[in-house]
Write a protein that holds these residues in place. Structure first.
Motif: not given
Length: 179
Positions: A129-145
């Motif tokens: 979650l932290v390395l792939k989704y949060v740190m890359m600053d994706y929109p919320e629809q992608y951090t849901y993954y």
């Protein structure tokens, strides 16, 4: 013939399930909906990822991230740990059977391996979650993954704890957290 069923029930012996609602406490059945909901949460994220579309204002840009095999690994590790833990005979851990003297040691070893798989799965999902989704600053629809992955692993771990407590109980009102 009804007495024979009370003494020997292959469903109860093989799967830990009860033939009727009076045979065992309701807590034995509580983890199963939680298990299904946890897996559905991640499966929902995987389906959304497979059908992700680029933004309407710029259709040439593909979606920035998808659920890949690396996203499935923490859940697989946690499921493997859950399987290992719940296949261990609780009497072996307590040392109640009088068979092999190394049986208690082996049961504790497999219990440790199961908990290590579960902890590794949970830590892996948080790291992902932290390395792939949060740190890359994706929109919320992608951090849901990533959030779905973590919630799946937390719910599976809670399901394993509830199942462990329910199976360790001797009677309907005898729940404890002892190993």
């Amino acid at each position: 013939m009804a007495h024979l069923h009370d003494q020997y029930c292959p469903v109860h012996l093989c799967f830990g399930l009860c033939a009727s609602s009076t045979d065992c406490p309701i807590a034995n059945h509580m983890p199963f909906p939680q298990f299904a909901l946890a897996n559905w949460t991640f499966l929902d994220a995987a389906i959304l990822s497979a059908h992700a579309h680029p933004p309407y204002e710029d259709p040439q840009i593909p979606p920035p991230v998808h659920v890949q095999f690396v996203d499935w690994v923490p859940g697989i590790c946690l499921l493997l740990g859950m399987l290992i833990i719940n296949l261990i005979d609780k009497d072996r851990i307590r040392g109640d059977d009088y068979g092999d003297s190394m049986a208690v040691w082996r049961a504790h070893l497999f219990l440790f391996i199961g908990f290590a798989f579960m902890a590794g799965g949970l830590a892996g999902s948080v790291s992902l979650l932290v390395l792939k989704y949060v740190m890359m600053d994706y929109p919320e629809q992608y951090t849901y993954y990533g959030y779905a992955n973590v919630s799946q692993n937390v719910a599976l771990m809670l399901s394993a704890v509830v199942l462990w407590i329910a199976q360790s109980a001797q009677t309907e009102y005898d729940y404890s957290l002892t190993l």
